[in-house]
Motif scaffolding. Structure first.
Motif, PDB file in Angstrom:
ATOM      1  N   ALA A 105     -33.277  -8.702 -11.829  1.00 44.26           N
ATOM      2  CA  ALA A 105     -32.150  -7.823 -11.520  1.00 44.26           C
ATOM      3  C   ALA A 105     -31.801  -7.897 -10.034  1.00 44.26           C
ATOM      4  O   ALA A 105     -30.622  -7.882  -9.660  1.00 44.26           O
ATOM      5  CB  ALA A 105     -32.483  -6.389 -11.916  1.00 44.26           C
ATOM      6  N   LEU A 106     -32.817  -7.967  -9.183  1.00 42.24           N
ATOM      7  CA  LEU A 106     -32.559  -8.127  -7.750  1.00 42.24           C
ATOM      8  C   LEU A 106     -31.876  -9.460  -7.464  1.00 42.24           C
ATOM      9  O   LEU A 106     -31.068  -9.563  -6.539  1.00 42.24           O
ATOM     10  CB  LEU A 106     -33.868  -8.037  -6.964  1.00 42.24           C
ATOM     11  CG  LEU A 106     -34.387  -6.642  -6.626  1.00 42.24           C
ATOM     12  CD1 LEU A 106     -35.661  -6.740  -5.796  1.00 42.24           C
ATOM     13  CD2 LEU A 106     -33.339  -5.834  -5.874  1.00 42.24           C
ATOM     14  N   LEU A 107     -32.202 -10.470  -8.240  1.00 45.36           N
ATOM     15  CA  LEU A 107     -31.549 -11.765  -8.094  1.00 45.36           C
ATOM     16  C   LEU A 107     -30.047 -11.638  -8.349  1.00 45.36           C
ATOM     17  O   LEU A 107     -29.230 -12.160  -7.579  1.00 45.36           O
ATOM     18  CB  LEU A 107     -32.179 -12.757  -9.066  1.00 45.36           C
ATOM     19  CG  LEU A 107     -31.729 -14.216  -8.985  1.00 45.36           C
ATOM     20  CD1 LEU A 107     -32.032 -14.807  -7.622  1.00 45.36           C
ATOM     21  CD2 LEU A 107     -32.421 -15.031 -10.085  1.00 45.36           C
ATOM     22  N   GLY A 117     -24.469  -8.968 -15.763  1.00 49.24           N
ATOM     23  CA  GLY A 117     -25.321 -10.027 -15.212  1.00 49.24           C
ATOM     24  C   GLY A 117     -26.783  -9.655 -15.213  1.00 49.24           C
ATOM     25  O   GLY A 117     -27.654 -10.495 -15.490  1.00 49.24           O
ATOM     26  N   THR A 118     -27.073  -8.392 -14.918  1.00 47.86           N
ATOM     27  CA  THR A 118     -28.457  -7.921 -14.912  1.00 47.86           C
ATOM     28  C   THR A 118     -29.068  -7.994 -16.308  1.00 47.86           C
ATOM     29  O   THR A 118     -30.234  -8.389 -16.469  1.00 47.86           O
ATOM     30  CB  THR A 118     -28.520  -6.474 -14.383  1.00 47.86           C
ATOM     31  OG1 THR A 118     -28.099  -6.469 -13.013  1.00 47.86           O
ATOM     32  CG2 THR A 118     -29.928  -5.920 -14.470  1.00 47.86           C
ATOM     33  N   GLU A 119     -28.288  -7.622 -17.311  1.00 50.16           N
ATOM     34  CA  GLU A 119     -28.801  -7.671 -18.674  1.00 50.16           C
ATOM     35  C   GLU A 119     -29.150  -9.100 -19.088  1.00 50.16           C
ATOM     36  O   GLU A 119     -30.182  -9.347 -19.728  1.00 50.16           O
ATOM     37  CB  GLU A 119     -27.770  -7.073 -19.635  1.00 50.16           C
ATOM     38  CG  GLU A 119     -27.602  -5.568 -19.512  1.00 50.16           C
ATOM     39  CD  GLU A 119     -28.855  -4.818 -19.912  1.00 50.16           C
ATOM     40  OE1 GLU A 119     -29.272  -4.932 -21.076  1.00 50.16           O
ATOM     41  OE2 GLU A 119     -29.433  -4.129 -19.033  1.00 50.16           O
ATOM     42  N   TRP A 124     -34.045 -11.089 -24.651  1.00 48.58           N
ATOM     43  CA  TRP A 124     -32.640 -11.074 -24.996  1.00 48.58           C
ATOM     44  C   TRP A 124     -32.413 -11.366 -26.472  1.00 48.58           C
ATOM     45  O   TRP A 124     -33.213 -11.993 -27.140  1.00 48.58           O
ATOM     46  CB  TRP A 124     -31.851 -12.047 -24.110  1.00 48.58           C
ATOM     47  CG  TRP A 124     -32.325 -13.481 -24.150  1.00 48.58           C
ATOM     48  CD1 TRP A 124     -33.375 -13.991 -24.864  1.00 48.58           C
ATOM     49  CD2 TRP A 124     -31.780 -14.569 -23.425  1.00 48.58           C
ATOM     50  NE1 TRP A 124     -33.499 -15.329 -24.629  1.00 48.58           N
ATOM     51  CE2 TRP A 124     -32.536 -15.716 -23.748  1.00 48.58           C
ATOM     52  CE3 TRP A 124     -30.719 -14.714 -22.535  1.00 48.58           C
ATOM     53  CZ2 TRP A 124     -32.266 -16.977 -23.224  1.00 48.58           C
ATOM     54  CZ3 TRP A 124     -30.448 -15.956 -22.007  1.00 48.58           C
ATOM     55  CH2 TRP A 124     -31.222 -17.074 -22.345  1.00 48.58           C
ATOM     56  N   THR A 125     -31.293 -10.861 -26.967  1.00 51.88           N
ATOM     57  CA  THR A 125     -30.849 -11.139 -28.334  1.00 51.88           C
ATOM     58  C   THR A 125     -29.460 -11.774 -28.267  1.00 51.88           C
ATOM     59  O   THR A 125     -28.713 -11.564 -27.305  1.00 51.88           O
ATOM     60  CB  THR A 125     -30.799  -9.854 -29.173  1.00 51.88           C
ATOM     61  OG1 THR A 125     -30.024  -8.862 -28.483  1.00 51.88           O
ATOM     62  CG2 THR A 125     -32.203  -9.319 -29.404  1.00 51.88           C
ATOM     63  N   LEU A 126     -29.101 -12.518 -29.298  1.00 49.18           N
ATOM     64  CA  LEU A 126     -27.935 -13.386 -29.233  1.00 49.18           C
ATOM     65  C   LEU A 126     -26.627 -12.629 -29.040  1.00 49.18           C
ATOM     66  O   LEU A 126     -25.868 -12.912 -28.109  1.00 49.18           O
ATOM     67  CB  LEU A 126     -27.862 -14.243 -30.501  1.00 49.18           C
ATOM     68  CG  LEU A 126     -26.693 -15.233 -30.565  1.00 49.18           C
ATOM     69  CD1 LEU A 126     -26.782 -16.233 -29.423  1.00 49.18           C
ATOM     70  CD2 LEU A 126     -26.671 -15.937 -31.914  1.00 49.18           C
ATOM     71  N   VAL A 127     -26.332 -11.688 -29.912  1.00 48.55           N
ATOM     72  CA  VAL A 127     -25.013 -11.050 -29.889  1.00 48.55           C
ATOM     73  C   VAL A 127     -24.761 -10.279 -28.590  1.00 48.55           C
ATOM     74  O   VAL A 127     -23.717 -10.472 -27.941  1.00 48.55           O
ATOM     75  CB  VAL A 127     -24.836 -10.136 -31.122  1.00 48.55           C
ATOM     76  CG1 VAL A 127     -23.515  -9.369 -31.028  1.00 48.55           C
ATOM     77  CG2 VAL A 127     -24.870 -10.966 -32.399  1.00 48.55           C
ATOM     78  N   PRO A 128     -25.681  -9.385 -28.150  1.00 44.94           N
ATOM     79  CA  PRO A 128     -25.424  -8.705 -26.872  1.00 44.94           C
ATOM     80  C   PRO A 128     -25.300  -9.670 -25.701  1.00 44.94           C
ATOM     81  O   PRO A 128     -24.460  -9.481 -24.816  1.00 44.94           O
ATOM     82  CB  PRO A 128     -26.635  -7.786 -26.712  1.00 44.94           C
ATOM     83  CG  PRO A 128     -27.153  -7.586 -28.089  1.00 44.94           C
ATOM     84  CD  PRO A 128     -26.908  -8.884 -28.793  1.00 44.94           C
ATOM     85  N   THR A 129     -26.120 -10.710 -25.681  1.00 45.44           N
ATOM     86  CA  THR A 129     -26.062 -11.670 -24.574  1.00 45.44           C
ATOM     87  C   THR A 129     -24.726 -12.388 -24.543  1.00 45.44           C
ATOM     88  O   THR A 129     -24.133 -12.579 -23.473  1.00 45.44           O
ATOM     89  CB  THR A 129     -27.210 -12.691 -24.701  1.00 45.44           C
ATOM     90  OG1 THR A 129     -28.462 -12.007 -24.664  1.00 45.44           O
ATOM     91  CG2 THR A 129     -27.152 -13.693 -23.561  1.00 45.44           C
ATOM     92  N   LEU A 130     -24.233 -12.791 -25.727  1.00 45.26           N
ATOM     93  CA  LEU A 130     -22.920 -13.431 -25.785  1.00 45.26           C
ATOM     94  C   LEU A 130     -21.819 -12.478 -25.325  1.00 45.26           C
ATOM     95  O   LEU A 130     -20.846 -12.899 -24.675  1.00 45.26           O
ATOM     96  CB  LEU A 130     -22.632 -13.920 -27.202  1.00 45.26           C
ATOM     97  CG  LEU A 130     -23.471 -15.113 -27.683  1.00 45.26           C
ATOM     98  CD1 LEU A 130     -23.122 -15.455 -29.125  1.00 45.26           C
ATOM     99  CD2 LEU A 130     -23.267 -16.327 -26.784  1.00 45.26           C
ATOM    100  N   GLY A 131     -21.975 -11.209 -25.636  1.00 49.24           N
ATOM    101  CA  GLY A 131     -20.998 -10.219 -25.178  1.00 49.24           C
ATOM    102  C   GLY A 131     -20.987 -10.097 -23.664  1.00 49.24           C
ATOM    103  O   GLY A 131     -19.922 -10.088 -23.033  1.00 49.24           O
ATOM    104  N   HIS A 132     -22.186 -10.009 -23.066  1.00 49.45           N
ATOM    105  CA  HIS A 132     -22.274  -9.930 -21.602  1.00 49.45           C
ATOM    106  C   HIS A 132     -21.697 -11.196 -20.963  1.00 49.45           C
ATOM    107  O   HIS A 132     -20.970 -11.124 -19.966  1.00 49.45           O
ATOM    108  CB  HIS A 132     -23.729  -9.762 -21.170  1.00 49.45           C
ATOM    109  CG  HIS A 132     -24.360  -8.486 -21.629  1.00 49.45           C
ATOM    110  ND1 HIS A 132     -23.768  -7.258 -21.433  1.00 49.45           N
ATOM    111  CD2 HIS A 132     -25.550  -8.243 -22.258  1.00 49.45           C
ATOM    112  CE1 HIS A 132     -24.556  -6.303 -21.931  1.00 49.45           C
ATOM    113  NE2 HIS A 132     -25.636  -6.884 -22.431  1.00 49.45           N
ATOM    114  N   LEU A 133     -22.018 -12.341 -21.538  1.00 49.65           N
ATOM    115  CA  LEU A 133     -21.533 -13.605 -21.005  1.00 49.65           C
ATOM    116  C   LEU A 133     -20.010 -13.686 -21.096  1.00 49.65           C
ATOM    117  O   LEU A 133     -19.341 -14.146 -20.152  1.00 49.65           O
ATOM    118  CB  LEU A 133     -22.164 -14.762 -21.772  1.00 49.65           C
ATOM    119  CG  LEU A 133     -21.786 -16.178 -21.329  1.00 49.65           C
ATOM    120  CD1 LEU A 133     -22.204 -16.430 -19.897  1.00 49.65           C
ATOM    121  CD2 LEU A 133     -22.420 -17.215 -22.258  1.00 49.65           C
ATOM    122  N   ALA A 134     -19.451 -13.235 -22.205  1.00 46.60           N
ATOM    123  CA  ALA A 134     -17.999 -13.271 -22.381  1.00 46.60           C
ATOM    124  C   ALA A 134     -17.299 -12.409 -21.338  1.00 46.60           C
ATOM    125  O   ALA A 134     -16.258 -12.805 -20.787  1.00 46.60           O
ATOM    126  CB  ALA A 134     -17.635 -12.806 -23.791  1.00 46.60           C
TER     127      ALA A 134
END
Length: 276
Positions: free
Chosen positions: A84-86, A231-233, A243-253
């Motif tokens: 997260a600091l990154l 980005g932190t997530e 991580w799980t696929l659907v939330p990660t794809l949402g954050h990425l989108a």
């Protein structure tokens, strides 16, 4: 008697779109390799101080608390905090790089005006500046990851994905702020208000230092629109393997959409200002 001025002869060379962006990146690289010490504090030392203060110092207290396992998923606070600091350091660097240096390029040093007097377009200049910001964040992030590893904050190879997520987060932030800076005529209070009411709250309330579910419910919708939270997530999920696929794809989108919108705005606003 006035001395007549003679315009420099044109070479007739017009770079391609990517070639023009590359010329702008090359300009910044040539400057940076001679003056990198001037930016070392903000880009490298400041995130390391956060790591030592919160991850090593404050983290020792968090690790001894009864609710530490529930808050961090059972991992040491330093390991939970490091990715997260990154992302946070990338967002902060992006904010600083995209404010006063941008205004300086238009108004004080007038570097962008000089570039636009040649074959480079305003869009190439703006996107070149944005590309250089991303490369600079990548370099600082690599150094930061190495230091995290020394202090035992790396849980596995997922930290490489965390680094990519941090750079994407920084680019999303940089694109929007760079577009805003391209509209600022005088330093005044514009950037002070930006840091006070946007950057600092984003830093404190995006899940960097504590889980978002610890915040009051009425604050959480504000957190969800923060690019740093998305980005932190991604960074934390990659580093910890949670991580799980659907939330990660949402954050990425969300991050990709913000970057695309910001990139279009940067290209248009740089073109408009340099054509004025």
């Amino acid at each position: 008697m006035a001395v007549p001025t003679v315009a420099a002869p044109s070479t007739g060379f017009a770079p391609t779109a990517l070639g023009g962006v590359g010329r702008v990146v090359e300009h910044h690289w040539r400057w940076y390799r001679r003056n990198w010490r001037a930016t070392a504090v903000s880009s490298i030392l400041q995130p390391l101080l956060f790591l030592l203060a919160f991850g090593v110092g404050f983290g020792a207290l968090v690790g001894s608390g009864p609710n530490a396992a529930a808050a961090t998923g059972g991992v040491p606070y330093l390991v939970w905090l490091a990715p997260a600091l990154l992302a946070m350091s990338a967002a902060q660097s992006a904010a600083f790089e995209s404010t006063y240096p941008i205004l300086s390029g238009f108004k004080w040093q007038r570097i962008y005006v000089a570039m636009a007097s040649g074959p480079l377009t305003g869009a190439q200049i703006g996107l070149g500046v944005l590309s250089w910001t991303g490369l600079k964040m990548l370099g600082s992030g690599i150094v930061y990851v190495l230091v995290i590893a020394v202090f035992g904050g790396v849980a596995g190879p997922g930290i490489v994905v965390s680094l990519a997520a941090a750079v994407l987060t920084g680019l999303a932030v940089a694109s929007l702020i760079t577009a805003f800076a391209a509209t600022v005529e005088n330093e005044g209070n514009a950037f002070s208000a930006l840091f006070r009411f946007v950057v600092i709250p984003m830093t404190l309330f995006s899940g960097t230092f504590f889980p978002v579910d610890r915040l009051p419910e009425w604050v959480r919708p504000v957190v969800w629109v923060s690019p740093l939270w998305h980005g932190t997530e991604i960074a934390r999920g990659a580093a910890l393997g949670t991580w799980t696929l659907v939330p990660t794809l949402g954050h990425l989108a969300v991050l990709l959409v913000l970057l695309a919108v910001g990139g279009v705005l940067v290209a248009r606003l740089f073109t408009r200002r340099l054509a004025a």
